[in-house]
Structure formats: C-alpha cells, structure tokens
Design a protein around this motif. Structure first.
Motif, mmCIF file in Angstrom:
data_model
loop_
_atom_site.group_PDB
_atom_site.id
_atom_site.type_symbol
_atom_site.label_atom_id
_atom_site.label_comp_id
_atom_site.label_asym_id
_atom_site.label_seq_id
_atom_site.Cartn_x
_atom_site.Cartn_y
_atom_site.Cartn_z
ATOM 1 N N VAL A 140 0.844 -1.198 0.000
ATOM 2 C CA VAL A 140 0.000 0.000 0.000
ATOM 3 C C VAL A 140 0.879 1.247 0.000
ATOM 4 N N ILE A 141 1.905 1.256 0.824
ATOM 5 C CA ILE A 141 2.824 2.401 0.901
ATOM 6 C C ILE A 141 3.446 2.687 -0.466
ATOM 7 N N ARG A 142 3.865 1.645 -1.150
ATOM 8 C CA ARG A 142 4.461 1.800 -2.484
ATOM 9 C C ARG A 142 3.438 2.381 -3.464
ATOM 10 N N LYS A 143 2.188 1.893 -3.414
ATOM 11 C CA LYS A 143 1.140 2.394 -4.310
ATOM 12 C C LYS A 143 0.827 3.863 -4.054
ATOM 13 N N LEU A 144 1.031 4.319 -2.828
ATOM 14 C CA LEU A 144 0.811 5.720 -2.496
ATOM 15 C C LEU A 144 1.937 6.624 -2.998
ATOM 16 N N GLY A 145 3.036 6.035 -3.427
ATOM 17 C CA GLY A 145 4.169 6.817 -3.898
ATOM 18 C C GLY A 145 5.084 7.296 -2.789
ATOM 19 N N MET A 146 4.947 6.727 -1.603
ATOM 20 C CA MET A 146 5.786 7.123 -0.476
ATOM 21 C C MET A 146 7.161 6.487 -0.607
ATOM 22 N N VAL A 147 8.177 7.190 -0.132
ATOM 23 C CA VAL A 147 9.553 6.707 -0.247
ATOM 24 C C VAL A 147 10.162 6.512 1.140
ATOM 25 N N PRO A 148 11.064 5.529 1.265
ATOM 26 C CA PRO A 148 11.709 5.297 2.560
ATOM 27 C C PRO A 148 12.459 6.534 3.032
ATOM 28 N N GLU A 149 12.341 6.790 4.323
ATOM 29 C CA GLU A 149 12.993 7.966 4.885
ATOM 30 C C GLU A 149 13.869 7.622 6.090
ATOM 31 N N LEU A 150 13.438 6.657 6.893
ATOM 32 C CA LEU A 150 14.119 6.389 8.144
ATOM 33 C C LEU A 150 13.824 4.971 8.596
ATOM 34 N N GLU A 151 14.845 4.287 9.098
ATOM 35 C CA GLU A 151 14.641 3.028 9.808
ATOM 36 C C GLU A 151 14.940 3.299 11.265
ATOM 37 N N THR A 152 14.067 2.788 12.124
ATOM 38 C CA THR A 152 14.207 3.035 13.547
ATOM 39 C C THR A 152 13.654 1.837 14.311
ATOM 40 N N THR A 153 13.592 1.974 15.616
ATOM 41 C CA THR A 153 13.091 0.915 16.479
ATOM 42 C C THR A 153 11.915 1.436 17.291
ATOM 43 N N ASP A 154 10.883 0.624 17.410
ATOM 44 C CA ASP A 154 9.746 1.008 18.240
ATOM 45 C C ASP A 154 10.239 1.180 19.673
ATOM 46 N N PRO A 155 10.021 2.361 20.274
ATOM 47 C CA PRO A 155 10.577 2.626 21.601
ATOM 48 C C PRO A 155 9.948 1.788 22.723
ATOM 49 N N VAL A 156 8.768 1.247 22.508
ATOM 50 C CA VAL A 156 8.099 0.450 23.532
ATOM 51 C C VAL A 156 8.333 -1.040 23.319
ATOM 52 N N HIS A 157 8.160 -1.497 22.067
ATOM 53 C CA HIS A 157 8.172 -2.928 21.789
ATOM 54 C C HIS A 157 9.494 -3.449 21.225
ATOM 55 N N GLY A 158 10.353 -2.553 20.742
ATOM 56 C CA GLY A 158 11.694 -2.937 20.325
ATOM 57 C C GLY A 158 11.829 -3.524 18.937
ATOM 58 N N TYR A 159 10.773 -3.579 18.148
ATOM 59 C CA TYR A 159 10.909 -4.134 16.799
ATOM 60 C C TYR A 159 11.276 -3.037 15.803
#
Length: 177
Positions: A144-163
C-alpha cells in the motif's frame, strides 16, 4: 461531517453502530499481528480507541475514518491520519494508517481508502507532508505504501516494543492525485 466517497468506499466519522464490527476486526490475531505487540483488542479497548480517534478529529481537524463498503454498508475497518506520538523522533508529523478486516484484504480497498485519505491530507487539510510508519516485514502494508508513492525515509526501532520500523514519506510536490 467529513465524508469522502471513492468508487467503492465511504470514508466517514465513527458512529456507535461501528463498535461491534470494529471490535470483531480488532479481535482477529491475523489482523493485529503487526499492531503494537500483536495483542488483540476486546470490546472495551476498541471503544477506547474509537473515542481517541474521534477526539483527534476534534483536536486536529483530521483523524481515522471508518471505511464502509458502498455496496453492502459493511464496516471494512479504518484508514486516515493521526499524530504518531509513540515515535517522538518523527514529530512533528502526521501519519497515514489503515486496518481492515481480513475478509477485505487483497481487493484493493486499503489502497483505495489510503489514497483518498492522502489526498484529503494534502489537498483538503493543507498538509505539506505525510508519513507512514510500518513494521519491517509487513509486506501487505509495504505494498500500500508503495502504491501511495511514499519513499523510505528512516529506519528506527519502536521505543516500547523494540521491533524494527520503517518510516516512509511523501510531500505535496510528489503526490499524484
């Protein structure tokens, strides 16, 4: 009342009648696999969530829409906009998200609803930029994100769950209505 019609969907504000249907969606472990820690929501937690979504509409002028199938009137889930307070490093930002019942997957509803929500954000609400936050490995959301034309900006970690999380973005100049 804010409503958006697409060829197959009605995006609208929440009503009390939506609660049992959204609770059924939130009670499905398959649906909730990529949400928070993967736990399902009961009726009370779903009621709290809908109340929070409606409060965001009142406070921000945008929020999560209930997604209804035009043909049948069934509640398919939600799509829309929210402030991702859980991820402070992306603030100030507005994120687009969606969650549909499993029986509505694979039919293009998420993409159709998300595109309408993105258009609403950028054209109706005057936002210059919208992000999406997804868990790494959630290939359905990535599509869905790709179909919207959105581009990767940042990889991070969920501050609560760690994934691992992937943040995608699109701005008004990149959006194709």
């Amino acid at each position: 009342m804010t409503e958006i019609h697409t060829p197959r969907l009605l995006l609208r504000r929440w009503t009390a009648d939506d609660l049992p249907f959204m609770a059924d969606i939130n009670a499905d472990p398959q649906v909730m696999r990529w949400v928070d820690d993967g736990s399902v929501y009961d009726l009370a937690r779903t009621a709290e969530a809908i109340e929070e979504w409606e409060e965001e509409w009142d406070e921000e002028g945008f929020g999560l829409f209930a997604v209804e199938l035009l043909g049948s009137g069934e509640l398919a889930g939600f799509t829309g906009l929210s402030v991702p307070h859980f991820l402070p490093q992306v603030l100030p930002a507005v994120a687009i998200s969606w969650r549909l019942g499993a029986q509505f997957w694979g039919q293009g509803y998420a993409s159709e609803a998300a595109h309408a929500s993105l258009e609403f954000a950028l054209q109706d609400r005057g936002l210059d930029r919208v992000i999406s936050v997804s868990r790494v490995g959630d290939s359905a959301s990535d599509n869905v994100i790709r179909k919207l034309g959105m581009v990767p900006e940042l990889e991070t970690t969920d501050p609560v769950h760690g994934y691992a999380l992937q943040v995608h973005a699109i701005d008004l100049t990149e959006f194709q209505a």
